[in-house]
Design a protein around this motif. Structure first.
Motif, mmCIF file in Angstrom:
data_model
loop_
_atom_site.group_PDB
_atom_site.id
_atom_site.type_symbol
_atom_site.label_atom_id
_atom_site.label_comp_id
_atom_site.label_asym_id
_atom_site.label_seq_id
_atom_site.Cartn_x
_atom_site.Cartn_y
_atom_site.Cartn_z
ATOM 1 N N VAL A 1 22.259 19.221 36.393
ATOM 2 C CA VAL A 1 23.470 19.699 35.711
ATOM 3 C C VAL A 1 23.135 20.768 34.678
ATOM 4 N N ASP A 2 22.039 20.601 33.953
ATOM 5 C CA ASP A 2 21.688 21.541 32.886
ATOM 6 C C ASP A 2 21.304 22.928 33.411
ATOM 7 N N LEU B 1 35.453 25.791 33.450
ATOM 8 C CA LEU B 1 35.448 24.346 33.219
ATOM 9 C C LEU B 1 34.643 24.061 31.958
ATOM 10 N N GLN B 2 35.266 23.391 31.003
ATOM 11 C CA GLN B 2 34.620 23.081 29.724
ATOM 12 C C GLN B 2 33.671 21.895 29.907
ATOM 13 N N ASP B 3 32.373 22.132 29.714
ATOM 14 C CA ASP B 3 31.353 21.087 29.821
ATOM 15 C C ASP B 3 30.585 21.040 28.503
ATOM 16 N N PHE C 1 30.961 16.440 38.658
ATOM 17 C CA PHE C 1 29.826 17.266 38.253
ATOM 18 C C PHE C 1 28.873 16.460 37.381
ATOM 19 N N LYS C 2 29.423 15.654 36.471
ATOM 20 C CA LYS C 2 28.609 14.849 35.553
ATOM 21 C C LYS C 2 27.878 13.702 36.250
ATOM 22 N N LEU D 1 34.977 17.838 36.586
ATOM 23 C CA LEU D 1 34.036 17.478 35.532
ATOM 24 C C LEU D 1 33.429 16.103 35.779
ATOM 25 N N LYS D 2 34.246 15.143 36.190
ATOM 26 C CA LYS D 2 33.749 13.787 36.457
ATOM 27 C C LYS D 2 32.699 13.792 37.571
#
Length: 175
Positions: free
Chosen positions: A61-62, A134-136, A53-54, A50-51
């Motif tokens: 990302v969207d 993965l929760q985003d 990816f962000k 997540l880190k």
């Protein structure tokens, strides 16, 4: 970077920190365990995914609806003068460009790991991420594993086989 921060502080920015470590929020202490006869540091897979990816721009990302990851296990000698080795497990999100590899496991010791205990945490977390995604924020991104890359010695260790030069060392044929 520390020199640049010192220069900026003298040039009218007194509220800046003196150290790059403070500016970047680098962790000052890391919990080290002993696994497989080596010093072992584990960085949780889901949090690291997540880190990283962000870190990509929001317009990229969207538009991503799933993540494809690749893992790499390898051993590397750190010094010529002694037999200390580092066995990192690296991960990369391969369907988001640019592809950046980041560590998930760092194992350091006098020789290669004596068993596969150093892979247990990453295997457990990998199974969880592959099953639950993965929760985003408000969405759950499905995650798939593209490949696990190893050189010959690491592959023999991970698959618990002999190297290709040993008796019954080839895992691709019956010769």
């Amino acid at each position: 970077m520390d020199s640049l921060l010192a220069l900026l502080k003298k040039s009218g920015h007194p509220n800046l920190p003196s150290s790059a470590r403070t500016l970047l929020g680098t962790t000052r202490s890391i919990f080290v365990k002993v696994k497989s006869g080596m010093d072992y540091v584990y960085l949780p897979l889901a949090a690291e995914l997540l880190k990283h990816f962000k870190r990509h721009p929001p317009n990229i990302v969207d538009h991503i609806d799933s993540l494809e990851i690749s893992l790499n296990v390898d051993g590397l000698p750190l010094f010529k003068s002694c037999n200390k080795t580092l066995w990192p497990v690296l991960c990369a999100i391969v369907n988001v460009k640019p592809v950046v590899a980041f560590p998930v496991v760092l194992a350091y010791g006098k020789s290669k790991p004596k068993d596969l205990e150093f892979l247990e945490d990453v295997i457990r977390d990998l199974g969880d991420v592959l099953e639950n995604g993965l929760q985003d924020g408000n969405r759950v991104l499905p995650v798939s594993l593209r490949c696990v890359v190893c050189d010959a010695p690491a592959r023999a260790l991970v698959k618990d086989t002999k190297l290709c030069s040993g008796y019954f060392g080839c895992d691709k044929c019956a010769q």
